[in-house]
Every structure is written in C-alpha cells, then in structure tokens.
Enzyme design. Structure first.
Site, PDB file in Angstrom:
ATOM      1  N   ARG A 177      29.981  40.102  31.944  1.00  0.00           N
ATOM      2  CA  ARG A 177      30.767  40.078  30.582  1.00  0.00           C
ATOM      3  C   ARG A 177      29.954  40.268  29.453  1.00  0.00           C
ATOM      4  O   ARG A 177      28.728  39.608  29.369  1.00  0.00           O
ATOM      5  CB  ARG A 177      32.035  39.034  30.825  1.00  0.00           C
ATOM      6  CG  ARG A 177      32.649  39.041  31.992  1.00  0.00           C
ATOM      7  CD  ARG A 177      34.042  38.073  31.749  1.00  0.00           C
ATOM      8  NE  ARG A 177      34.641  37.813  32.841  1.00  0.00           N
ATOM      9  CZ  ARG A 177      35.635  38.779  33.256  1.00  0.00           C
ATOM     10  NH1 ARG A 177      36.218  39.914  32.437  1.00  0.00           N
ATOM     11  NH2 ARG A 177      36.433  38.574  34.325  1.00  0.00           N
ATOM     12  N   GLY A 178      30.374  40.531  28.332  1.00  0.00           N
ATOM     13  CA  GLY A 178      29.848  40.624  27.257  1.00  0.00           C
ATOM     14  C   GLY A 178      28.517  41.594  27.309  1.00  0.00           C
ATOM     15  O   GLY A 178      28.739  42.432  27.941  1.00  0.00           O
ATOM     16  N   GLY A 202      37.649  46.919  33.882  1.00  0.00           N
ATOM     17  CA  GLY A 202      39.211  46.722  33.376  1.00  0.00           C
ATOM     18  C   GLY A 202      39.343  47.085  32.094  1.00  0.00           C
ATOM     19  O   GLY A 202      38.566  48.061  31.569  1.00  0.00           O
ATOM     20  N   ILE A 232      42.391  43.917  39.797  1.00  0.00           N
ATOM     21  CA  ILE A 232      42.971  43.389  40.792  1.00  0.00           C
ATOM     22  C   ILE A 232      44.615  43.192  40.426  1.00  0.00           C
ATOM     23  O   ILE A 232      45.337  42.885  41.401  1.00  0.00           O
ATOM     24  CB  ILE A 232      41.992  42.174  41.324  1.00  0.00           C
ATOM     25  CG1 ILE A 232      42.504  41.887  42.552  1.00  0.00           C
ATOM     26  CG2 ILE A 232      42.465  40.838  40.336  1.00  0.00           C
ATOM     27  CD1 ILE A 232      41.466  40.929  43.385  1.00  0.00           C
ATOM     28  N   ASP A 233      44.751  42.669  39.153  1.00  0.00           N
ATOM     29  CA  ASP A 233      46.119  42.314  38.840  1.00  0.00           C
ATOM     30  C   ASP A 233      47.031  43.681  38.823  1.00  0.00           C
ATOM     31  O   ASP A 233      48.357  43.335  38.696  1.00  0.00           O
ATOM     32  CB  ASP A 233      46.312  41.934  37.274  1.00  0.00           C
ATOM     33  CG  ASP A 233      45.241  40.573  37.316  1.00  0.00           C
ATOM     34  OD1 ASP A 233      44.901  40.082  38.293  1.00  0.00           O
ATOM     35  OD2 ASP A 233      45.265  40.136  36.168  1.00  0.00           O
ATOM     36  N   ARG A 278      46.542  37.588  35.032  1.00  0.00           N
ATOM     37  CA  ARG A 278      46.631  36.777  33.463  1.00  0.00           C
ATOM     38  C   ARG A 278      47.861  37.096  32.857  1.00  0.00           C
ATOM     39  O   ARG A 278      48.134  36.214  32.035  1.00  0.00           O
ATOM     40  CB  ARG A 278      45.152  37.344  32.821  1.00  0.00           C
ATOM     41  CG  ARG A 278      44.121  36.767  33.271  1.00  0.00           C
ATOM     42  CD  ARG A 278      42.779  37.336  32.762  1.00  0.00           C
ATOM     43  NE  ARG A 278      42.906  37.112  31.304  1.00  0.00           N
ATOM     44  CZ  ARG A 278      42.257  36.126  30.574  1.00  0.00           C
ATOM     45  NH1 ARG A 278      41.560  35.277  31.355  1.00  0.00           N
ATOM     46  NH2 ARG A 278      42.263  35.823  29.289  1.00  0.00           N
ATOM     47  N   TYR A 384      38.613  33.212  43.849  1.00  0.00           N
ATOM     48  CA  TYR A 384      37.348  33.780  44.060  1.00  0.00           C
ATOM     49  C   TYR A 384      37.106  34.093  45.646  1.00  0.00           C
ATOM     50  O   TYR A 384      36.236  35.247  45.929  1.00  0.00           O
ATOM     51  CB  TYR A 384      36.366  32.711  43.764  1.00  0.00           C
ATOM     52  CG  TYR A 384      36.147  32.470  42.248  1.00  0.00           C
ATOM     53  CD1 TYR A 384      35.862  33.325  41.430  1.00  0.00           C
ATOM     54  CD2 TYR A 384      36.496  31.174  41.878  1.00  0.00           C
ATOM     55  CE1 TYR A 384      35.765  33.350  40.012  1.00  0.00           C
ATOM     56  CE2 TYR A 384      36.249  30.834  40.328  1.00  0.00           C
ATOM     57  CZ  TYR A 384      36.015  31.954  39.385  1.00  0.00           C
ATOM     58  OH  TYR A 384      36.230  31.826  38.276  1.00  0.00           O
ATOM     59  N   ARG A 387      38.781  37.636  45.451  1.00  0.00           N
ATOM     60  CA  ARG A 387      38.171  38.726  44.787  1.00  0.00           C
ATOM     61  C   ARG A 387      36.983  39.129  45.467  1.00  0.00           C
ATOM     62  O   ARG A 387      36.272  40.387  45.289  1.00  0.00           O
ATOM     63  CB  ARG A 387      37.872  38.070  43.293  1.00  0.00           C
ATOM     64  CG  ARG A 387      38.904  37.848  42.520  1.00  0.00           C
ATOM     65  CD  ARG A 387      38.351  37.547  40.909  1.00  0.00           C
ATOM     66  NE  ARG A 387      36.955  37.321  40.909  1.00  0.00           N
ATOM     67  CZ  ARG A 387      36.562  37.206  39.728  1.00  0.00           C
ATOM     68  NH1 ARG A 387      37.167  37.219  38.552  1.00  0.00           N
ATOM     69  NH2 ARG A 387      35.354  36.959  39.398  1.00  0.00           N
TER      70      ARG A 387
HETATM   71  P1  ATP Z   1      38.510  42.271  34.010  1.00  0.00           P
HETATM   72  O1  ATP Z   1      39.464  42.820  34.597  1.00  0.00           O
HETATM   73  O2  ATP Z   1      37.461  41.643  34.996  1.00  0.00           O
HETATM   74  O3  ATP Z   1      38.458  41.113  32.955  1.00  0.00           O
HETATM   75  P2  ATP Z   1      37.288  43.765  31.935  1.00  0.00           P
HETATM   76  O4  ATP Z   1      36.625  45.217  31.925  1.00  0.00           O
HETATM   77  O5  ATP Z   1      38.467  43.720  31.124  1.00  0.00           O
HETATM   78  O6  ATP Z   1      37.668  43.412  33.510  1.00  0.00           O
HETATM   79  P3  ATP Z   1      35.860  42.353  30.252  1.00  0.00           P
HETATM   80  O7  ATP Z   1      35.064  41.300  30.357  1.00  0.00           O
HETATM   81  O8  ATP Z   1      36.849  42.017  29.256  1.00  0.00           O
HETATM   82  O9  ATP Z   1      36.097  42.845  31.523  1.00  0.00           O
HETATM   83  O10 ATP Z   1      34.816  43.485  29.473  1.00  0.00           O
HETATM   84  C1  ATP Z   1      33.835  44.180  30.156  1.00  0.00           C
HETATM   85  C2  ATP Z   1      33.006  44.633  29.394  1.00  0.00           C
HETATM   86  O11 ATP Z   1      33.426  45.685  28.230  1.00  0.00           O
HETATM   87  C3  ATP Z   1      32.024  43.650  28.537  1.00  0.00           C
HETATM   88  O12 ATP Z   1      30.627  43.967  28.668  1.00  0.00           O
HETATM   89  C4  ATP Z   1      32.538  43.782  27.155  1.00  0.00           C
HETATM   90  O13 ATP Z   1      31.454  43.348  26.417  1.00  0.00           O
HETATM   91  C5  ATP Z   1      32.928  44.935  27.300  1.00  0.00           C
HETATM   92  N1  ATP Z   1      34.074  45.329  26.124  1.00  0.00           N
HETATM   93  C6  ATP Z   1      35.064  44.762  26.207  1.00  0.00           C
HETATM   94  N2  ATP Z   1      36.093  45.181  25.109  1.00  0.00           N
HETATM   95  C7  ATP Z   1      35.293  45.878  24.529  1.00  0.00           C
HETATM   96  C8  ATP Z   1      35.631  46.737  23.319  1.00  0.00           C
HETATM   97  N3  ATP Z   1      36.707  46.584  22.821  1.00  0.00           N
HETATM   98  N4  ATP Z   1      34.725  47.751  23.056  1.00  0.00           N
HETATM   99  C9  ATP Z   1      33.793  47.765  23.599  1.00  0.00           C
HETATM  100  N5  ATP Z   1      33.305  47.085  24.453  1.00  0.00           N
HETATM  101  C10 ATP Z   1      34.149  46.175  25.162  1.00  0.00           C
HETATM  102 MG    MG Z   2      40.318  42.566  31.204  1.00  0.00          MG
END
Ligand code: ATP
Ligand code: MG
Length: 461
Positions: A177-178, A202, A232-233, A278, A384, A387
């Site tokens: 993440r991030g 996601g 997964i949701d 969530r 976990y 997943r």
């Molecule tokens: P999950 O369903 O597991 O939460 P996700 O894709 O929503 O999956 P996040 O951790 O929210 O998971 O985001 C994944 C990546 O996307 C991270 O590296 C984050 O920095 C980037 N990201 C999230 N939101 C944005 C955005 N609005 N613009 C650019 N990058 C983003």
């Molecule tokens: Mg997400």
C-alpha cells in the site's frame, strides 16, 4: 446510444496513435478452430467466421423488465427508465491491433491486499502476451512501490516462470500500500520503456491506474493502461462478481462450520465469525446463505442495536432459550457507529476500521454475565486465511478470462479501462465509472430478504 457514448465510452489511443498504424492481429484464432470438415454442418463458412470481437459489439447492463412500479427492485429505476437500456463494450480479441508485439514492453503490478486469484490473472496475462508474440514482460515487485524503491529489481516473466504459480495463493509479485506519486511512476515507466501496463488491484489501485493513464496521455506516451479489478468484497459497480469472491465465500464456510460445531457442542454456545467486507456485506450475506448455519448476519449496510428490547443480545438470549446455541456472522465494516472512532489510516490513506468482532464478543460476554445466563462464546476471524487461499475452480476460470481480455484490450489500443463480467458477458469499462463509489448490498433487495428468511433474524432496530 447517446447515454452509451456519454457514460461508457472507453478511452482509446486513436488520438495518439496514427490510425494507419493498426496491423492485423497476431492473436490468430483460425489456427485454433476445430477442423471444418468435422463440423461441416455446425459451423458457418470460413468467410463469415473470424472469431474476433467487433469494436461496436455491446452488452446490455440490466436485463430485467419490471412490469409494475411496485415490483421488487423497480423502485430503483429512475422514472424515465433510461438506465435500463445502458450498454457497455464487449471484451475480447480485435481483428486490428495497435501494438507490434516486438515493440511491446509489458509490465504487471499487483497492489493493495491479497485476494485469491492474483496469480491466476498474472499467469494468464503473461501467457496471452506470449501468444501475441510479446517477448518483453516484467513484473513490478511490491505494488506501485516497485516503481520507485531502489534495490527491488523487476522480475522478468515468461510462460515458464508463471506456469505453476496459480497452484498457490498470494501474488508472485508481492503487494503493498502507499508508494510513489503518479508522476514518479510515469517517469519510471518512461525510463523502463513500458508501453503496456497491467494493474491488478482495488479501488485505490484503479484510481492510481486512471491517473497513470491520464499522465501518459498528457505526455503523449503511447501506453495502454489496463486494470483488472481485485476486490474480495465484490464491491465494484456494474460487475456480476469480482475474482476471489467465490473462493472467499467457499472458504468462509469452513470458519462458519467450525463456529457452529463449537457453539453446538457447548452448553449455551455462541459462535462469532468475522468476515471481510469493509463497506459492503456481500461475503457475509453469501456465506450465511451458503452455510445455512448462521442465526444472525450483520452487514455494514444494515444498522443494528446490540442492546435494548430489539437488540442483537436479546435475540441471542432467545436463541439460547429456544435452540440452545447460536452463530453470528459479522462483516468487518458492520456496526462501526458502535465503536470508538479513531482517525488512523493505512499507508494508502484508507481508514483503519475498529474491530467489530472483538467488540461484539466482549458485549455478549458482559450481557450474559449481567443477566445471569451461562454462555460460552467463541470468536473466529479467518480473514488472512481466506485471503491467502488459492482460487477455486470458478474463480480460476474468471481470472483466466479476465487476464486474457486485459491483454486483448491493451492490444486493441484501449487505455484507462478495466475488465469485468456483466450479465455473464465479459466487458471493458472506463475506470472512473466503476470506482465512483463502492457497490453495496441493497437492504431492500431480494437477496438480503432471502438471507433474512434463511437466518430467521428480526430487525435489530
Ligand atoms: P484493497 O481492496 O486491497 O484495499 P486497493 O487497490 O484499494 O485494494 P489501496 O491500498 O487503497 O488498495 O491502494 C493501492 C495503491 O493505489 C497504493 O499504492 C496507493 O498509493 C494507490 N492509490 C490509492 N488511491 C489512489 C489515488 N486516488 N490516486 C493514485 N493512487 C492511489
Ligand atoms: Mg480499497
């Protein structure tokens, strides 16, 4: 027609690519056709059959006609009924493609949390790219961070490397993440010469993918960015289901069954199972429906009280009196209003939820002590374990088709799109359209009412 153009038009690289650059597809279908003689009467003649999907083929979004405004579900239709006739683009291989395979430099990245099927999708993208004739395929390790973090080399991918990766859960490439901002990601793509990017993740990841697509266009880079939604949701709009969901529901059965056996074998046993979800309770609802062992299903979309004459605790007491035991299934995002708010966020900026499972467990114990009724409470959080599972058969197929279609979409010159299944047909959708808000369980839907019928629970308000 007008609505289609406005809402579901999928971005294409025509304005960057010279249209004349289109070449006949290198994804040859004819060689893989059954031998014509054997099917002389069953197949159209060679001239008619080409097996490619036409750019104008469309799939209808909603396939129901409500004969009365009072029919279940009809209340959601806006009065002029326009959205009922919405169409989306059909996915699949196109006859003309925009990339010469020998010039393709493809990259795959997986971001966010783990989900069953990630390896299946990676594998299928690699295999399909190779069938088009692509030689340069790399995996970006540990999500978007892999674009910026030094010391994490990219992973060369080939059929040989990915052959057996679907036999295990997780992601071959790792997740995170991030990470870096969009402009740094695109700088890195330019440096590496990447011109096809497959992004598995996601809503956050897709927001990132869309931003990468926009930045590439701004710089007039000939790059196709294609997403494969990983949640997964099952909370992505317009899609029948997303990969990993089926496996999650199936795997949740094990936890529910254990909770049931524990509860059933104890005097006044109460089992609690917390499942993923969530903001939407699809996993909890479907797992409750599938197991038939749940007495109370709690989801984020439906508010509930624990205490009071119509609360969950009073109903549990009633269940102990009448049945002797009870099993509760709660989605992680349910009842957040009952918990102390924290402002904590994860590396991607998502709000960290309070643990509703632990809270309910404590409140149940407290309540039965207060009312002087013996109880034996067991709490299971299989998150976990679920997943990390490998995809089941139905998710395996879904991942395979999504992975293949992602590659077809990129070769067709689409960018800023994502792949999905809509009314049993595979489609391409513009990214902003599917991430504008999460798909939720409609508390007035037939499915939620079926769930209530199955559990026998009352309203807890
Ligand atoms: P999950 O369903 O597991 O939460 P996700 O894709 O929503 O999956 P996040 O951790 O929210 O998971 O985001 C994944 C990546 O996307 C991270 O590296 C984050 O920095 C980037 N990201 C999230 N939101 C944005 C955005 N609005 N613009 C650019 N990058 C983003
Ligand atoms: Mg997400």
């Amino acid at each position: 027609q007008e609505d289609f153009e406005r809402r579901f038009y999928i971005p294409h690289l025509t304005d960057i690519f010279d249209d004349a650059a289109r070449i006949p597809s290198t994804f040859c279908l004819k060689s893989r056709r059954p031998i014509t003689e054997d099917f002389a009467n069953g197949y159209p003649s060679d001239e008619k059959w080409n097996g490619y999907v036409n750019n104008n083929d469309r799939v209808l979004v909603k396939t129901i006609h409500y004969s009365s405004p009072s029919s279940a579900g009809a209340e959601c239709v806006d009065p002029d009924c326009t959205w009922v006739e919405q169409w989306v683009h059909r996915a699949g291989p196109r006859e003309k493609i925009y990339f010469k395979p020998e010039e393709v430099n493809a990259a795959i990245v997986t971001c966010g949390g783990l989900c069953p099927g990630l390896n299946d999708v990676i594998r299928q993208i690699v295999i399909t790219l190779e069938i088009y004739g692509v030689k340069k395929i790399v995996g970006i390790p540990f999500g978007y961070r892999g674009f910026s973090d030094e010391g994490i080399p990219e992973m060369p991918l080939s059929r040989k490397v990915v052959q057996n990766i679907h036999l295990a859960g997780g992601s071959l490439l790792g997740v995170s993440r991030g990470g870096p901002n969009v402009s740094d990601i695109v700088d890195s793509m330019e440096e590496r010469g990447i011109n096809m990017l497959f992004v598995l993740g996601g809503n956050g990841t897709h927001a990132g993918a869309n931003a990468i697509h926009n930045e590439c266009r701004k710089r007039r880079m000939r790059v196709a960015v294609v997403g494969v939604p990983k949640t997964i949701d099952n909370d992505i709009l317009l899609m029948d289901k997303t990969f990993g969901f089926d496996t999650a529901v199936e795997e949740a059965q094990r936890a529910i069954n254990s909770a049931y056996i524990e509860a059933h074998s104890a005097y006044h046993g109460i089992g609690i199972v917390k499942l993923m979800g969530r903001s939407s309770g699809f996993i909890a609802m479907h797992a409750s429906l599938a197991s038939g062992q749940i007495d109370i299903c709690l989801i984020p979309e439906v508010p509930f009280h624990l205490h009071g004459p119509h609360g969950v605790l009073r109903h549990l007491n009633y269940l102990l009196e009448t049945k002797g035991s009870a099993v509760v299934c709660v989605a992680e995002g349910a009842g957040q209003n009952l918990l102390q708010k924290t402002n904590a966020t994860d590396a991607s900026g998502n709000i960290v939820l309070g643990d509703i499972g632990v809270y309910i467990q404590q409140e149940i114990k407290k309540y039965f002590k207060e009312v002087g009724v013996p109880s034996d409470v067991k709490y299971i959080d299989p998150t976990y374990m679920i997943r990390a599972c490998r995809a089941n058969a139905s998710d395996g197929i879904l991942c395979t088709v999504l992975g293949q279609n992602a590659v077809h979409g990129a070769f067709a010159g689409y960018s800023g799109i994502t792949v999905g299944i809509c009314n049993t047909h595979y489609v391409y959708l513009p990214i902003p359209e599917v991430i504008s808000y999460p798909k939720n369980v409609d508390p007035n839907s037939r499915m939620w009412h079926r769930c209530l019928t199955s559990t026998g629970q009352p309203d807890f308000i």
